[in-house]
Design a protein around this motif. Structure first.
Motif, PDB file in Angstrom:
ATOM      1  N   SER A 131       1.059  -0.898   0.038  1.00  0.00           N
ATOM      2  CA  SER A 131       0.107  -0.305   0.052  1.00  0.00           C
ATOM      3  C   SER A 131       1.014   1.369  -0.284  1.00  0.00           C
ATOM      4  O   SER A 131       2.111   1.376   0.218  1.00  0.00           O
ATOM      5  CB  SER A 131      -0.821  -0.152   0.875  1.00  0.00           C
ATOM      6  OG  SER A 131      -0.006  -0.093   2.291  1.00  0.00           O
ATOM      7  N   LYS A 132       0.579   2.815  -0.053  1.00  0.00           N
ATOM      8  CA  LYS A 132       1.240   3.251  -0.064  1.00  0.00           C
ATOM      9  C   LYS A 132       1.831   4.047   0.998  1.00  0.00           C
ATOM     10  O   LYS A 132       2.795   4.203   0.893  1.00  0.00           O
ATOM     11  CB  LYS A 132      -0.110   5.081  -0.269  1.00  0.00           C
ATOM     12  CG  LYS A 132      -0.596   4.829  -1.884  1.00  0.00           C
ATOM     13  CD  LYS A 132      -1.296   6.231  -2.567  1.00  0.00           C
ATOM     14  CE  LYS A 132      -1.654   5.871  -3.432  1.00  0.00           C
ATOM     15  NZ  LYS A 132      -2.937   6.772  -4.163  1.00  0.00           N
ATOM     16  N   ASP A 133       1.299   3.569   2.061  1.00  0.00           N
ATOM     17  CA  ASP A 133       2.059   3.517   4.134  1.00  0.00           C
ATOM     18  C   ASP A 133       2.788   1.912   3.496  1.00  0.00           C
ATOM     19  O   ASP A 133       2.856   2.084   5.108  1.00  0.00           O
ATOM     20  CB  ASP A 133       0.710   3.851   4.895  1.00  0.00           C
ATOM     21  CG  ASP A 133       0.293   2.903   4.666  1.00  0.00           C
ATOM     22  OD1 ASP A 133       0.021   1.778   4.464  1.00  0.00           O
ATOM     23  OD2 ASP A 133      -0.670   3.309   5.765  1.00  0.00           O
ATOM     24  N   ASP A 134       3.156   1.641   2.726  1.00  0.00           N
ATOM     25  CA  ASP A 134       3.974   0.446   2.909  1.00  0.00           C
ATOM     26  C   ASP A 134       3.598  -0.710   3.838  1.00  0.00           C
ATOM     27  O   ASP A 134       3.919  -1.371   4.414  1.00  0.00           O
ATOM     28  CB  ASP A 134       5.578   0.791   4.104  1.00  0.00           C
ATOM     29  CG  ASP A 134       5.567   1.781   3.164  1.00  0.00           C
ATOM     30  OD1 ASP A 134       5.888   2.344   1.408  1.00  0.00           O
ATOM     31  OD2 ASP A 134       7.037   2.427   3.500  1.00  0.00           O
ATOM     32  N   ALA A 135       2.391  -1.000   3.583  1.00  0.00           N
ATOM     33  CA  ALA A 135       1.935  -2.297   4.277  1.00  0.00           C
ATOM     34  C   ALA A 135       1.354  -3.587   3.342  1.00  0.00           C
ATOM     35  O   ALA A 135       0.973  -2.726   1.963  1.00  0.00           O
ATOM     36  CB  ALA A 135      -0.435  -1.718   5.018  1.00  0.00           C
ATOM     37  N   TYR A 136       1.985  -4.526   3.689  1.00  0.00           N
ATOM     38  CA  TYR A 136       1.626  -5.501   2.551  1.00  0.00           C
ATOM     39  C   TYR A 136       1.400  -6.642   3.330  1.00  0.00           C
ATOM     40  O   TYR A 136       1.600  -6.682   4.586  1.00  0.00           O
ATOM     41  CB  TYR A 136       3.221  -5.532   2.041  1.00  0.00           C
ATOM     42  CG  TYR A 136       4.204  -6.433   3.060  1.00  0.00           C
ATOM     43  CD1 TYR A 136       4.682  -7.491   2.987  1.00  0.00           C
ATOM     44  CD2 TYR A 136       5.058  -5.374   2.749  1.00  0.00           C
ATOM     45  CE1 TYR A 136       5.369  -7.421   3.998  1.00  0.00           C
ATOM     46  CE2 TYR A 136       6.055  -5.177   3.985  1.00  0.00           C
ATOM     47  CZ  TYR A 136       6.411  -6.672   4.323  1.00  0.00           C
ATOM     48  OH  TYR A 136       7.691  -6.652   5.165  1.00  0.00           O
ATOM     49  N   GLU A 289      -0.702  -0.692  -4.117  1.00  0.00           N
ATOM     50  CA  GLU A 289      -0.672   0.381  -4.764  1.00  0.00           C
ATOM     51  C   GLU A 289       0.466   0.428  -5.620  1.00  0.00           C
ATOM     52  O   GLU A 289       0.390   2.322  -5.724  1.00  0.00           O
ATOM     53  CB  GLU A 289      -1.056   1.252  -4.142  1.00  0.00           C
ATOM     54  CG  GLU A 289      -2.760   1.250  -3.579  1.00  0.00           C
ATOM     55  CD  GLU A 289      -3.421   1.738  -2.274  1.00  0.00           C
ATOM     56  OE1 GLU A 289      -4.243   2.648  -2.276  1.00  0.00           O
ATOM     57  OE2 GLU A 289      -2.627   1.674  -1.081  1.00  0.00           O
ATOM     58  N   LYS A 290       1.007  -0.317  -5.132  1.00  0.00           N
ATOM     59  CA  LYS A 290       3.225   0.196  -5.387  1.00  0.00           C
ATOM     60  C   LYS A 290       3.871  -0.811  -5.722  1.00  0.00           C
ATOM     61  O   LYS A 290       3.595  -1.491  -4.975  1.00  0.00           O
ATOM     62  CB  LYS A 290       3.528   1.769  -4.409  1.00  0.00           C
ATOM     63  CG  LYS A 290       3.835   1.629  -3.068  1.00  0.00           C
ATOM     64  CD  LYS A 290       4.623   2.131  -2.458  1.00  0.00           C
ATOM     65  CE  LYS A 290       5.104   1.568  -0.545  1.00  0.00           C
ATOM     66  NZ  LYS A 290       5.720   3.414  -0.666  1.00  0.00           N
ATOM     67  N   LEU A 292       7.118  -2.375  -3.327  1.00  0.00           N
ATOM     68  CA  LEU A 292       7.839  -1.819  -2.402  1.00  0.00           C
ATOM     69  C   LEU A 292       9.380  -2.851  -2.586  1.00  0.00           C
ATOM     70  O   LEU A 292       9.128  -3.849  -2.061  1.00  0.00           O
ATOM     71  CB  LEU A 292       7.212  -2.384  -1.016  1.00  0.00           C
ATOM     72  CG  LEU A 292       8.022  -1.834   0.701  1.00  0.00           C
ATOM     73  CD1 LEU A 292       8.549  -0.874   0.953  1.00  0.00           C
ATOM     74  CD2 LEU A 292       7.570  -1.930   1.473  1.00  0.00           C
TER      75      LEU A 292
END
Length: 317
Positions: A131-136, A289-290, A292
């Motif tokens: 995710s945008k806040d680095d959650a995976y 969303e990205k 990492l």
């Protein structure tokens, strides 16, 4: 999320016997100790293909994912100056064999298949969707359908349980370790294992009442629900696991270093805005969303521990 996964890896390590040393196949070297194959220093042993072959882990219909990845592969082509071809693999084994044989250069390997791809095919993972806040990450779920007569895990005794393939973490390895350690249920002894080949096959099999229960990755279930392939009311969750890393993306070890660098850049500077990738993967939880950066040594420690608990060895044939 990173701290959570680190804590989970430690908890698994304490709960299980000390695991055996992770070793690469004899055809590879690992001088820096990062657990992945070193790129050959001799330019004669490096490859620079005119066409890069890309494969996504075979969890769902390959035809669907050829379109999903099209925009990214165009970006990869522009970044590297190479033609890029999507390779619709049908199984984890076929994907690993293709990379080992030199027919696959860039790939996303599923969670459980990563260690085997690293050890036997020279795979070098460096990215994961986040995710945008680095959650995976994702969870393994054991599912059934309403009215199956299975209301709790213990009710699986004497029944069939669908797995995906023996290389899958959530589709085989994690549930096997869990059922044995927490519920004293062993495949072939206490329940009948069947193999569907893919997560979507297992999910559809349960939704259509072909399988009484299945072990699956809930990220796949979430995407299939978002596309209305299955409806939430067709599925009942019996068990939900801790969080695991999801598909790892990377390259084969013997690509020219400068080409590897360009491929990495393509992953990390890809614009997800309005992309087919975002449309497909943002329905996951957390949303993807990205890309990492990750390392196999750190982020796959918990998966190697699960493999060790199941007695898995990475014997390369």
């Amino acid at each position: 999320m990173k701290k959570l996964l680190a804590a989970l890896a430690l908890s698994v390590a304490f709960a299980l016997p000390a695991h055996a040393e992770f070793k690469l196949d004899s055809r590879y070297t690992d001088a820096d100790g990062d657990l992945v194959a070193d790129t050959p220093t001799d330019p004669a042993q490096q490859i620079d293909p005119d066409t890069l072959i890309f494969a996504y882990t075979p969890v769902e219909d390959p035809a669907v994912y050829a379109d999903v990845w099209k925009g990214f592969l165009e970006h990869l082509s522009q970044k590297t100056g190479k033609k890029v071809q999507f390779f619709p693999v049908q199984s984890n084994a076929a994907q690993i064999e293709a990379m080992r044989a030199g027919r696959l250069h860039v790939a996303g390997f599923n969670t459980g298949g990563n260690p085997l791809a690293v050890a036997c095919a020279g795979f070098k993972p460096f990215a994961i969707m986040a995710s945008k806040d680095d959650a995976y990450g994702y969870e393994m779920e054991i599912i059934t359908y309403p009215g199956s007569g299975i209301e709790k895990i213990e009710d699986l005794k004497g029944k069939k349980l669908a797995f995906t393939s023996e290389t899958s973490n959530s589709g085989y390895k994690a549930p096997s370790a869990l059922l044995k350690s927490e519920y004293n249920l062993e495949a072939g002894k206490d329940f009948e294992p069947v193999f569907s080949g893919k997560h979507d096959n297992s999910i559809l099999g349960v939704a259509n009442k072909d399988y009484p229960a299945a072990a699956i990755a809930n990220s796949v279930l979430q995407r299939m629900t978002a596309r209305d392939v299955v409806k939430p009311e067709q599925i009942v969750t019996l068990y939900k696991s801790q969080t695991f890393p999801t598909t790892g993306y990377g390259v084969v070890y013997n690509l020219k270093p400068e080409l590897q660098d360009k491929i990495r850049e393509a992953f990390f500077d890809f614009d997800w805005t309005d992309s087919a990738l975002l449309k497909e993967f943002q329905s996951s939880e957390p949303p993807q969303e990205k890309f990492l950066p990750i390392t196999f040594k750190d982020n796959w420690a918990v998966i190697r521990a699960i493999d060790d608990a199941n007695g898995v060895t990475y014997d390369c044939k």
